[in-house]
Scaffold this active site. Structure first.
Site, mmCIF file in Angstrom:
data_model
loop_
_atom_site.group_PDB
_atom_site.id
_atom_site.type_symbol
_atom_site.label_atom_id
_atom_site.label_comp_id
_atom_site.label_asym_id
_atom_site.label_seq_id
_atom_site.Cartn_x
_atom_site.Cartn_y
_atom_site.Cartn_z
ATOM 1 N N ARG A 1 0.818 -1.212 0.000
ATOM 2 C CA ARG A 1 0.000 0.000 0.000
ATOM 3 C C ARG A 1 0.857 1.270 0.000
ATOM 4 N NH1 ARG A 1 -4.696 -1.700 4.431
ATOM 5 N NH2 ARG A 1 -5.938 -2.983 2.983
ATOM 6 N N GLU B 1 -1.600 -9.124 -4.844
ATOM 7 C CA GLU B 1 -2.890 -9.797 -4.957
ATOM 8 C C GLU B 1 -2.722 -11.277 -5.290
ATOM 9 O OE1 GLU B 1 -5.824 -8.854 -4.152
ATOM 10 O OE2 GLU B 1 -5.295 -6.797 -3.672
ATOM 11 N N GLN C 1 -5.138 -17.412 -1.124
ATOM 12 C CA GLN C 1 -4.944 -18.606 -0.293
ATOM 13 C C GLN C 1 -3.829 -18.443 0.747
ATOM 14 O OE1 GLN C 1 -7.160 -21.047 -0.843
ATOM 15 N NE2 GLN C 1 -7.977 -19.981 -2.623
ATOM 16 N N THR C 2 -3.407 -17.206 1.034
ATOM 17 C CA THR C 2 -2.276 -17.002 1.948
ATOM 18 C C THR C 2 -2.566 -15.830 2.883
ATOM 19 O OG1 THR C 2 -0.810 -17.712 0.144
ATOM 20 C CG2 THR C 2 0.227 -16.761 2.084
ATOM 21 N N LEU D 1 4.999 -20.775 -0.252
ATOM 22 C CA LEU D 1 3.697 -20.148 -0.503
ATOM 23 C C LEU D 1 2.701 -21.143 -1.095
ATOM 24 C CD1 LEU D 1 4.478 -16.594 -1.941
ATOM 25 C CD2 LEU D 1 3.186 -17.118 0.122
ATOM 26 N N GLY D 2 3.220 -22.159 -1.783
ATOM 27 C CA GLY D 2 2.342 -23.153 -2.381
ATOM 28 C C GLY D 2 1.633 -22.643 -3.620
ATOM 29 N N TYR D 3 0.787 -23.507 -4.197
ATOM 30 C CA TYR D 3 0.035 -23.158 -5.405
ATOM 31 C C TYR D 3 0.976 -22.543 -6.447
ATOM 32 C CZ TYR D 3 -3.917 -23.758 -2.219
ATOM 33 O OH TYR D 3 -4.809 -24.271 -1.315
ATOM 34 N N TYR E 1 -11.681 -10.834 -9.929
ATOM 35 C CA TYR E 1 -11.335 -10.159 -8.673
ATOM 36 C C TYR E 1 -10.000 -9.426 -8.793
ATOM 37 C CZ TYR E 1 -9.512 -9.382 -4.025
ATOM 38 O OH TYR E 1 -8.961 -8.784 -2.932
ATOM 39 N N ASP F 1 -14.634 -10.476 -3.573
ATOM 40 C CA ASP F 1 -14.198 -11.784 -3.078
ATOM 41 C C ASP F 1 -15.085 -12.191 -1.911
ATOM 42 O OD1 ASP F 1 -13.394 -10.108 -1.038
ATOM 43 O OD2 ASP F 1 -11.333 -10.847 -0.949
ATOM 44 N N CYS G 1 -17.749 -0.619 13.603
ATOM 45 C CA CYS G 1 -18.005 -0.615 12.158
ATOM 46 C C CYS G 1 -18.516 0.739 11.686
ATOM 47 C CB CYS G 1 -19.019 -1.700 11.803
ATOM 48 S SG CYS G 1 -19.393 -1.770 10.041
ATOM 49 N N CYS H 1 -26.554 -0.834 8.656
ATOM 50 C CA CYS H 1 -26.412 -2.280 8.451
ATOM 51 C C CYS H 1 -27.653 -2.995 8.953
ATOM 52 C CB CYS H 1 -25.168 -2.792 9.160
ATOM 53 S SG CYS H 1 -24.958 -4.597 9.037
#
Length: 217
Positions: free
Chosen positions: A29, A41, A46-47, A84-86, A124, A142, A206, A212
């Site tokens: 950021r 991103e 998945q992490t 990290l996998g994948y 996404y 997402d 919030c 809400c």
């Protein structure tokens, strides 16, 4: 979705000040370089955020830009990604970098359809990149965002249906402010923290509690 129009129209005014005051300081950021946003991103799929921070820094130290990614040795990429996998994610990163070099003169494309056409990039991720890097009104929907919206509208429709996801994306796109990137990240932040998964939402903290429907009921 119940109360959709009024609720969605109130989101930018509620979320932007909250995000600017409460956002987490994350390494991706620090700027709006599309390569950095894209890399983060893909890594975040998945992490967990905390796990990604170190990988992100090491990857950029070794491969600082799209050109170097397109030319990177596969063994180096695998080593940088190890844990990290994948691994299809990092293979697609290189494929996309090559496509950017050959089809877009080495410049990350700005058009949503062009970003979406790159290997390994879905709706996404394309939405996140185009909104955060280029302030385009392209929602990044997402599980976190779907959960937030379903609670805001007190809608019991299963959130994993394509029709619900498409409806949420349309509704969000219709209310995007000029600060599109901040709005996208504010929705992400709300769903990852205050209105997080698998636990009771922190309604007292919030920024959307006044409208809400789930909180009200």
């Amino acid at each position: 979705m119940v109360g959709e129009g009024i609720i969605f129209s109130r989101l930018p005014e509620a979320l932007l000040p909250w995000y600017h005051e409460h956002k987490r300081e994350l390494p991706w950021r620090q700027d709006r370089e599309p390569y950095h946003i894209w890399l983060s991103e893909i890594m975040l799929q998945q992490t967990r955020v905390e796990a990604v921070k170190g990988y992100y820094a090491r990857f950029l130290d070794a491969i600082p830009d799209i050109r170097s990614l397109s030319e990177a040795d596969d063994e180096l990429l695998h080593k940088l990604w190890e844990g990290l996998g994948y691994y299809s994610r990092v293979r697609n990163l290189k494929k996309a970098a090559i496509a950017i070099q050959t089809q877009h003169c080495g410049v990350f494309p700005r058009e949503y359809k062009d970003v979406l056409s790159l290997p390994g990039i879905g709706e996404y991720t394309a939405g996140a990149i185009c909104s955060i890097a280029f302030d385009q009104p392209t929602p990044a929907v997402d599980g976190n965002v779907l959960r937030v919206v379903s609670r805001l509208t007190d809608d019991e429709t299963p959130v994993d249906t394509p029709s619900y996801k498409a409806a949420v994306a349309r509704s969000l796109a219709s209310v995007y402010p000029q600060e599109a990137g901040s709005f996208t990240q504010a929705l992400m932040e709300l769903g990852a923290t205050v209105c997080g998964p698998n636990r009771k939402p922190e309604c007292e903290n919030c920024p959307c509690k006044a409208f809400c429907l789930a909180c009200r009921q």
